[in-house]
Design a protein around this motif. Sequence first.
Motif, PDB file in Angstrom:
ATOM      1  N   ARG A 290       0.859  -1.175   0.000  1.00 31.65           N
ATOM      2  CA  ARG A 290       0.000   0.000   0.000  1.00 31.65           C
ATOM      3  C   ARG A 290       0.902   1.234   0.000  1.00 31.65           C
ATOM      4  O   ARG A 290       1.884   1.288   0.743  1.00 31.65           O
ATOM      5  CB  ARG A 290      -0.899   0.015   1.236  1.00 31.65           C
ATOM      6  N   THR A 291       0.576   2.223  -0.799  1.00 29.91           N
ATOM      7  CA  THR A 291       1.399   3.425  -0.881  1.00 29.91           C
ATOM      8  C   THR A 291       0.530   4.674  -0.759  1.00 29.91           C
ATOM      9  O   THR A 291      -0.671   4.646  -1.059  1.00 29.91           O
ATOM     10  CB  THR A 291       2.172   3.497  -2.212  1.00 29.91           C
ATOM     11  N   GLY A 292       1.140   5.743  -0.322  1.00 29.07           N
ATOM     12  CA  GLY A 292       0.432   7.016  -0.215  1.00 29.07           C
ATOM     13  C   GLY A 292       1.320   8.048   0.441  1.00 29.07           C
ATOM     14  O   GLY A 292       2.360   7.717   1.018  1.00 29.07           O
ATOM     15  N   ALA A 293       0.922   9.300   0.330  1.00 28.59           N
ATOM     16  CA  ALA A 293       1.632  10.359   1.039  1.00 28.59           C
ATOM     17  C   ALA A 293       1.351  10.238   2.528  1.00 28.59           C
ATOM     18  O   ALA A 293       0.326   9.697   2.938  1.00 28.59           O
ATOM     19  CB  ALA A 293       1.198  11.726   0.520  1.00 28.59           C
ATOM     20  N   GLY A 294       2.274  10.708   3.337  1.00 29.61           N
ATOM     21  CA  GLY A 294       2.115  10.593   4.780  1.00 29.61           C
ATOM     22  C   GLY A 294       1.445  11.806   5.394  1.00 29.61           C
ATOM     23  O   GLY A 294       0.880  12.650   4.699  1.00 29.61           O
ATOM     24  N   ALA A 295       1.521  11.882   6.708  1.00 29.04           N
ATOM     25  CA  ALA A 295       0.865  12.952   7.450  1.00 29.04           C
ATOM     26  C   ALA A 295       1.470  14.308   7.108  1.00 29.04           C
ATOM     27  O   ALA A 295       2.674  14.446   6.957  1.00 29.04           O
ATOM     28  CB  ALA A 295       0.999  12.694   8.946  1.00 29.04           C
ATOM     29  N   ILE A 296       0.622  15.322   6.976  1.00 29.95           N
ATOM     30  CA  ILE A 296       1.062  16.703   6.824  1.00 29.95           C
ATOM     31  C   ILE A 296       0.535  17.473   8.025  1.00 29.95           C
ATOM     32  O   ILE A 296      -0.659  17.467   8.311  1.00 29.95           O
ATOM     33  CB  ILE A 296       0.529  17.341   5.523  1.00 29.95           C
ATOM     34  N   GLU A 297       1.433  18.143   8.714  1.00 27.55           N
ATOM     35  CA  GLU A 297       1.089  18.800   9.968  1.00 27.55           C
ATOM     36  C   GLU A 297       1.524  20.261   9.916  1.00 27.55           C
ATOM     37  O   GLU A 297       2.637  20.572   9.514  1.00 27.55           O
ATOM     38  CB  GLU A 297       1.805  18.071  11.107  1.00 27.55           C
ATOM     39  N   VAL A 298       0.627  21.149  10.303  1.00 32.46           N
ATOM     40  CA  VAL A 298       0.918  22.579  10.373  1.00 32.46           C
ATOM     41  C   VAL A 298       0.718  23.017  11.822  1.00 32.46           C
ATOM     42  O   VAL A 298      -0.345  22.771  12.403  1.00 32.46           O
ATOM     43  CB  VAL A 298      -0.008  23.389   9.448  1.00 32.46           C
ATOM     44  N   SER A 299       1.721  23.653  12.416  1.00 31.11           N
ATOM     45  CA  SER A 299       1.604  24.035  13.820  1.00 31.11           C
ATOM     46  C   SER A 299       2.278  25.372  14.087  1.00 31.11           C
ATOM     47  O   SER A 299       3.126  25.826  13.320  1.00 31.11           O
ATOM     48  CB  SER A 299       2.204  22.956  14.733  1.00 31.11           C
ATOM     49  N   THR A 300       1.882  25.979  15.178  1.00 34.34           N
ATOM     50  CA  THR A 300       2.443  27.239  15.649  1.00 34.34           C
ATOM     51  C   THR A 300       2.947  27.038  17.066  1.00 34.34           C
ATOM     52  O   THR A 300       2.261  26.432  17.895  1.00 34.34           O
ATOM     53  CB  THR A 300       1.381  28.353  15.623  1.00 34.34           C
ATOM     54  N   LEU A 301       4.149  27.557  17.342  1.00 35.97           N
ATOM     55  CA  LEU A 301       4.749  27.468  18.669  1.00 35.97           C
ATOM     56  C   LEU A 301       4.950  28.883  19.190  1.00 35.97           C
ATOM     57  O   LEU A 301       5.450  29.757  18.465  1.00 35.97           O
ATOM     58  CB  LEU A 301       6.090  26.744  18.626  1.00 35.97           C
ATOM     59  N   ILE A 302       4.576  29.125  20.441  1.00 34.94           N
ATOM     60  CA  ILE A 302       4.696  30.436  21.051  1.00 34.94           C
ATOM     61  C   ILE A 302       5.434  30.299  22.378  1.00 34.94           C
ATOM     62  O   ILE A 302       5.002  29.558  23.268  1.00 34.94           O
ATOM     63  CB  ILE A 302       3.319  31.078  21.290  1.00 34.94           C
ATOM     64  N   TRP A 303       6.555  30.995  22.491  1.00 34.56           N
ATOM     65  CA  TRP A 303       7.359  30.993  23.706  1.00 34.56           C
ATOM     66  C   TRP A 303       6.769  32.030  24.648  1.00 34.56           C
ATOM     67  O   TRP A 303       6.733  33.227  24.330  1.00 34.56           O
ATOM     68  CB  TRP A 303       8.801  31.326  23.354  1.00 34.56           C
ATOM     69  N   LEU A 304       6.296  31.622  25.826  1.00 33.80           N
ATOM     70  CA  LEU A 304       5.547  32.494  26.719  1.00 33.80           C
ATOM     71  C   LEU A 304       6.398  33.185  27.762  1.00 33.80           C
ATOM     72  O   LEU A 304       5.975  34.197  28.336  1.00 33.80           O
ATOM     73  CB  LEU A 304       4.447  31.685  27.427  1.00 33.80           C
ATOM     74  N   THR A 305       7.589  32.681  28.049  1.00 29.81           N
ATOM     75  CA  THR A 305       8.422  33.230  29.112  1.00 29.81           C
ATOM     76  C   THR A 305       9.606  33.996  28.542  1.00 29.81           C
ATOM     77  O   THR A 305      10.003  33.789  27.392  1.00 29.81           O
ATOM     78  CB  THR A 305       8.931  32.098  30.023  1.00 29.81           C
ATOM     79  N   PRO A 306      10.222  34.906  29.330  1.00 33.70           N
ATOM     80  CA  PRO A 306      11.407  35.634  28.857  1.00 33.70           C
ATOM     81  C   PRO A 306      12.559  34.674  28.570  1.00 33.70           C
ATOM     82  O   PRO A 306      12.676  33.616  29.208  1.00 33.70           O
ATOM     83  CB  PRO A 306      11.740  36.557  30.035  1.00 33.70           C
TER      84      PRO A 306
END
Length: 288
Positions: free
Chosen positions: A125-141
């Motif tokens: 079985r063949t196919g493209a894999g997972a595509i993930e879009v995310s945002t990271l926010i650093w909250l501390t100094p």
Amino acid sequence: MVARLVPHHVACIFARAAAFALLLAGLLVAPRALEAQVRPLNPMGWSTFERPGGVFVMGSAFLAGQRISLAGAEGHLYEFGVFEVTWSYERIAIRIGGTLLRVFDERKIYAEPVTDTRPPDGSSRTGAGAIEVSTLIWLTPPAAPVAVAFRFGTRLPTTDNREGLGRDQADFFTTIGVRRRAGPWDLSVEGGAGINGTRDPAHEQIDPILFVGAARYDAGQVDPFLEFTGQHDPRSDRDRRGNENLGEVRLGVVIGSQRWLKVSLARGWTSTSPDLGITAQFGTRFGG
């Protein structure tokens, strides 16, 4: 005064990041074969915030004893073009990752396939894999002894259920992470929740608990690390096809700094996670 300004500053950052992430998600949902993820989240990757600019990672993976539950088959899963692109600026990072090609080699049948999934016939079985879009926010100094960051994102759905490598459903996830640097040690943990679509008409959504942890030792040019990651549905006493509980422990090394090689071995502790996984990825920084 600083305490009064920080919430407004963080809110502005969050709003801009959310809008950018939704724009990227919309661009990526153009018609192509995308597969829902069969593995849990990767750690946040705190080094993303250490300097502005981009990070590009590309590699491949081999997973032995991997179950593709929608097809009711177990075998070897090969992943080619496992990539991740991250761009960070100040306290915000945007990340796009996924797998360009998956090839599944059936070795054993353990259940009947779900409706509309191709029955096992001995072929790959063949196919493209997972595509993930995310945002990271650093909250501390940056100088804080303990860092706190927030991550949210989406896994894009597949357009074809027949191969059984994923679900034609979109998932959303969010986590809060805490990191502590202690001498050469870099320690972090994350916890959060997901909202996953299912292939079960009677239960169209599950809300799994997400958990991630990592420890890395700075030994110079060769840094060993240990990771664990998984998801668990606390509201069900059984796995739902395509939304099983997942869990992996990963042990490996990172060789290099500006450009590096990351090699890891993975061992799953749930029935749907791989018996053994091997991943090799090359990474580099750019811009900044």
